[in-house]
Design a protein around this motif. Structure first.
Motif, PDB file in Angstrom:
ATOM      1  N   SER A 142     102.422 -18.995 -49.602  1.00 35.62           N
ATOM      2  CA  SER A 142     102.430 -20.449 -49.745  1.00 35.62           C
ATOM      3  C   SER A 142     102.545 -20.762 -51.234  1.00 35.62           C
ATOM      4  O   SER A 142     102.145 -19.954 -52.090  1.00 35.62           O
ATOM      5  CB  SER A 142     101.164 -21.080 -49.154  1.00 35.62           C
ATOM      6  OG  SER A 142     100.009 -20.477 -49.687  1.00 35.62           O
ATOM      7  N   TRP A 143     103.118 -21.920 -51.523  1.00 34.37           N
ATOM      8  CA  TRP A 143     103.335 -22.243 -52.949  1.00 34.37           C
ATOM      9  C   TRP A 143     103.460 -23.740 -53.166  1.00 34.37           C
ATOM     10  O   TRP A 143     103.719 -24.510 -52.263  1.00 34.37           O
ATOM     11  CB  TRP A 143     104.541 -21.502 -53.498  1.00 34.37           C
ATOM     12  CG  TRP A 143     105.842 -21.710 -52.754  1.00 34.37           C
ATOM     13  CD1 TRP A 143     106.220 -22.777 -51.970  1.00 34.37           C
ATOM     14  CD2 TRP A 143     106.942 -20.801 -52.753  1.00 34.37           C
ATOM     15  NE1 TRP A 143     107.483 -22.572 -51.493  1.00 34.37           N
ATOM     16  CE2 TRP A 143     107.958 -21.390 -51.950  1.00 34.37           C
ATOM     17  CE3 TRP A 143     107.186 -19.566 -53.355  1.00 34.37           C
ATOM     18  CZ2 TRP A 143     109.189 -20.766 -51.742  1.00 34.37           C
ATOM     19  CZ3 TRP A 143     108.409 -18.955 -53.152  1.00 34.37           C
ATOM     20  CH2 TRP A 143     109.403 -19.548 -52.364  1.00 34.37           C
ATOM     21  N   GLY A 144     103.209 -24.089 -54.409  1.00 34.98           N
ATOM     22  CA  GLY A 144     103.380 -25.461 -54.864  1.00 34.98           C
ATOM     23  C   GLY A 144     104.158 -25.437 -56.155  1.00 34.98           C
ATOM     24  O   GLY A 144     104.745 -24.428 -56.531  1.00 34.98           O
ATOM     25  N   THR A 145     104.129 -26.537 -56.845  1.00 37.31           N
ATOM     26  CA  THR A 145     104.922 -26.657 -58.073  1.00 37.31           C
ATOM     27  C   THR A 145     104.568 -25.578 -59.084  1.00 37.31           C
ATOM     28  O   THR A 145     105.448 -24.987 -59.719  1.00 37.31           O
ATOM     29  CB  THR A 145     104.723 -28.044 -58.705  1.00 37.31           C
ATOM     30  OG1 THR A 145     105.090 -29.044 -57.759  1.00 37.31           O
ATOM     31  CG2 THR A 145     105.567 -28.188 -59.964  1.00 37.31           C
ATOM     32  N   ASP A 146     103.284 -25.321 -59.231  1.00 41.71           N
ATOM     33  CA  ASP A 146     102.878 -24.365 -60.264  1.00 41.71           C
ATOM     34  C   ASP A 146     101.853 -23.369 -59.758  1.00 41.71           C
ATOM     35  O   ASP A 146     101.019 -22.876 -60.525  1.00 41.71           O
ATOM     36  CB  ASP A 146     102.339 -25.089 -61.498  1.00 41.71           C
ATOM     37  CG  ASP A 146     101.177 -26.014 -61.170  1.00 41.71           C
ATOM     38  OD1 ASP A 146     100.660 -26.668 -62.076  1.00 41.71           O
ATOM     39  OD2 ASP A 146     100.783 -26.067 -59.981  1.00 41.71           O
ATOM     40  N   TRP A 147     101.904 -23.077 -58.477  1.00 43.31           N
ATOM     41  CA  TRP A 147     100.994 -22.087 -57.942  1.00 43.31           C
ATOM     42  C   TRP A 147     101.640 -21.361 -56.779  1.00 43.31           C
ATOM     43  O   TRP A 147     102.559 -21.870 -56.141  1.00 43.31           O
ATOM     44  CB  TRP A 147      99.670 -22.731 -57.483  1.00 43.31           C
ATOM     45  CG  TRP A 147      99.838 -23.756 -56.414  1.00 43.31           C
ATOM     46  CD1 TRP A 147     100.039 -25.095 -56.570  1.00 43.31           C
ATOM     47  CD2 TRP A 147      99.838 -23.527 -54.991  1.00 43.31           C
ATOM     48  NE1 TRP A 147     100.164 -25.708 -55.352  1.00 43.31           N
ATOM     49  CE2 TRP A 147     100.048 -24.776 -54.364  1.00 43.31           C
ATOM     50  CE3 TRP A 147      99.673 -22.387 -54.197  1.00 43.31           C
ATOM     51  CZ2 TRP A 147     100.085 -24.918 -52.992  1.00 43.31           C
ATOM     52  CZ3 TRP A 147      99.724 -22.536 -52.819  1.00 43.31           C
ATOM     53  CH2 TRP A 147      99.933 -23.788 -52.229  1.00 43.31           C
ATOM     54  N   THR A 148     101.158 -20.134 -56.543  1.00 41.67           N
ATOM     55  CA  THR A 148     101.561 -19.366 -55.377  1.00 41.67           C
ATOM     56  C   THR A 148     100.321 -18.693 -54.811  1.00 41.67           C
ATOM     57  O   THR A 148      99.370 -18.380 -55.545  1.00 41.67           O
ATOM     58  CB  THR A 148     102.594 -18.284 -55.708  1.00 41.67           C
ATOM     59  OG1 THR A 148     102.048 -17.391 -56.684  1.00 41.67           O
ATOM     60  CG2 THR A 148     103.876 -18.881 -56.245  1.00 41.67           C
ATOM     61  N   ARG A 149     100.320 -18.454 -53.538  1.00 41.81           N
ATOM     62  CA  ARG A 149      99.222 -17.776 -52.864  1.00 41.81           C
ATOM     63  C   ARG A 149      99.810 -16.803 -51.866  1.00 41.81           C
ATOM     64  O   ARG A 149     100.655 -17.172 -51.049  1.00 41.81           O
ATOM     65  CB  ARG A 149      98.313 -18.774 -52.155  1.00 41.81           C
ATOM     66  CG  ARG A 149      97.072 -18.145 -51.521  1.00 41.81           C
ATOM     67  CD  ARG A 149      96.214 -19.203 -50.853  1.00 41.81           C
ATOM     68  NE  ARG A 149      95.794 -20.218 -51.806  1.00 41.81           N
ATOM     69  CZ  ARG A 149      96.041 -21.528 -51.652  1.00 41.81           C
ATOM     70  NH1 ARG A 149      96.698 -21.968 -50.581  1.00 41.81           N
ATOM     71  NH2 ARG A 149      95.604 -22.379 -52.540  1.00 41.81           N
ATOM     72  N   PRO A 150      99.372 -15.536 -51.903  1.00 45.75           N
ATOM     73  CA  PRO A 150      99.953 -14.566 -50.970  1.00 45.75           C
ATOM     74  C   PRO A 150      99.560 -14.857 -49.533  1.00 45.75           C
ATOM     75  O   PRO A 150      98.520 -15.450 -49.261  1.00 45.75           O
ATOM     76  CB  PRO A 150      99.379 -13.231 -51.448  1.00 45.75           C
ATOM     77  CG  PRO A 150      98.138 -13.584 -52.178  1.00 45.75           C
ATOM     78  CD  PRO A 150      98.369 -14.920 -52.794  1.00 45.75           C
ATOM     79  N   GLY A 151     100.426 -14.404 -48.627  1.00 49.28           N
ATOM     80  CA  GLY A 151     100.129 -14.496 -47.213  1.00 49.28           C
ATOM     81  C   GLY A 151      99.257 -13.343 -46.760  1.00 49.28           C
ATOM     82  O   GLY A 151      98.805 -12.514 -47.556  1.00 49.28           O
ATOM     83  N   ASP A 152      99.049 -13.275 -45.475  1.00 46.07           N
ATOM     84  CA  ASP A 152      98.118 -12.296 -44.914  1.00 46.07           C
ATOM     85  C   ASP A 152      98.726 -10.912 -44.710  1.00 46.07           C
ATOM     86  O   ASP A 152      97.995  -9.951 -44.473  1.00 46.07           O
ATOM     87  CB  ASP A 152      97.583 -12.793 -43.566  1.00 46.07           C
ATOM     88  CG  ASP A 152      96.699 -14.012 -43.710  1.00 46.07           C
ATOM     89  OD1 ASP A 152      96.622 -14.796 -42.742  1.00 46.07           O
ATOM     90  OD2 ASP A 152      96.095 -14.175 -44.792  1.00 46.07           O
TER      91      ASP A 152
END
Length: 123
Positions: free
Chosen positions: A101-111
């Motif tokens: 998942s991601w936004g303008t200035d961030w990302t987060r790994p999936g499972d």
């Protein structure tokens, strides 16, 4: 159960290229953002690149932008990372990830993670 398998790592000299492949099984990943993270010894895990299901949105980590290219074949549940102009600081274990998942200035790994593939770049 989603399973991701990376291939294509190895040892190269600075300036050379490598192509990593990630193949996913278990269910279709066409709707998932897929991509790559890496972790070097003693360092935190770092986002490298990600691509959405349609290939219309792509993000890169600042340290690889302009040198690496991510692509995918959604029909085959595959994502690729073309790494050009490799540098010794690119040495790390590279992990495929699905469900980012991601936004303008961030990302987060999936499972879902692969087992990782080692990339070593010698100077």
């Amino acid at each position: 159960q989603v399973r991701l398998v990376e291939t294509g790592g190895g040892t190269v000299q600075a300036g050379e290229s490598l192509r990593l492949t990630c193949a996913g099984t278990g269910r279709t990943l066409s709707w998932d953002v897929m991509g790559w993270y890496r972790q070097a010894p003693g360092k935190e895990r770092e986002f490298v690149a990600g691509i959405d299901g349609g290939g219309g949105t792509i993000k890169y980590g600042s340290s690889v932008e302009g040198r690496f290219s991510v692509s995918r074949e959604s029909a085959w549940n595959r994502v690729y990372l073309q790494m050009n102009q490799l540098r010794p600081e690119d040495t790390a274990v590279y992990y495929c990830n699905a469900g980012i998942s991601w936004g303008t200035d961030w990302t987060r790994p999936g499972d879902f993670w692969g087992q990782g593939t080692q990339v070593i770049v010698s100077s």
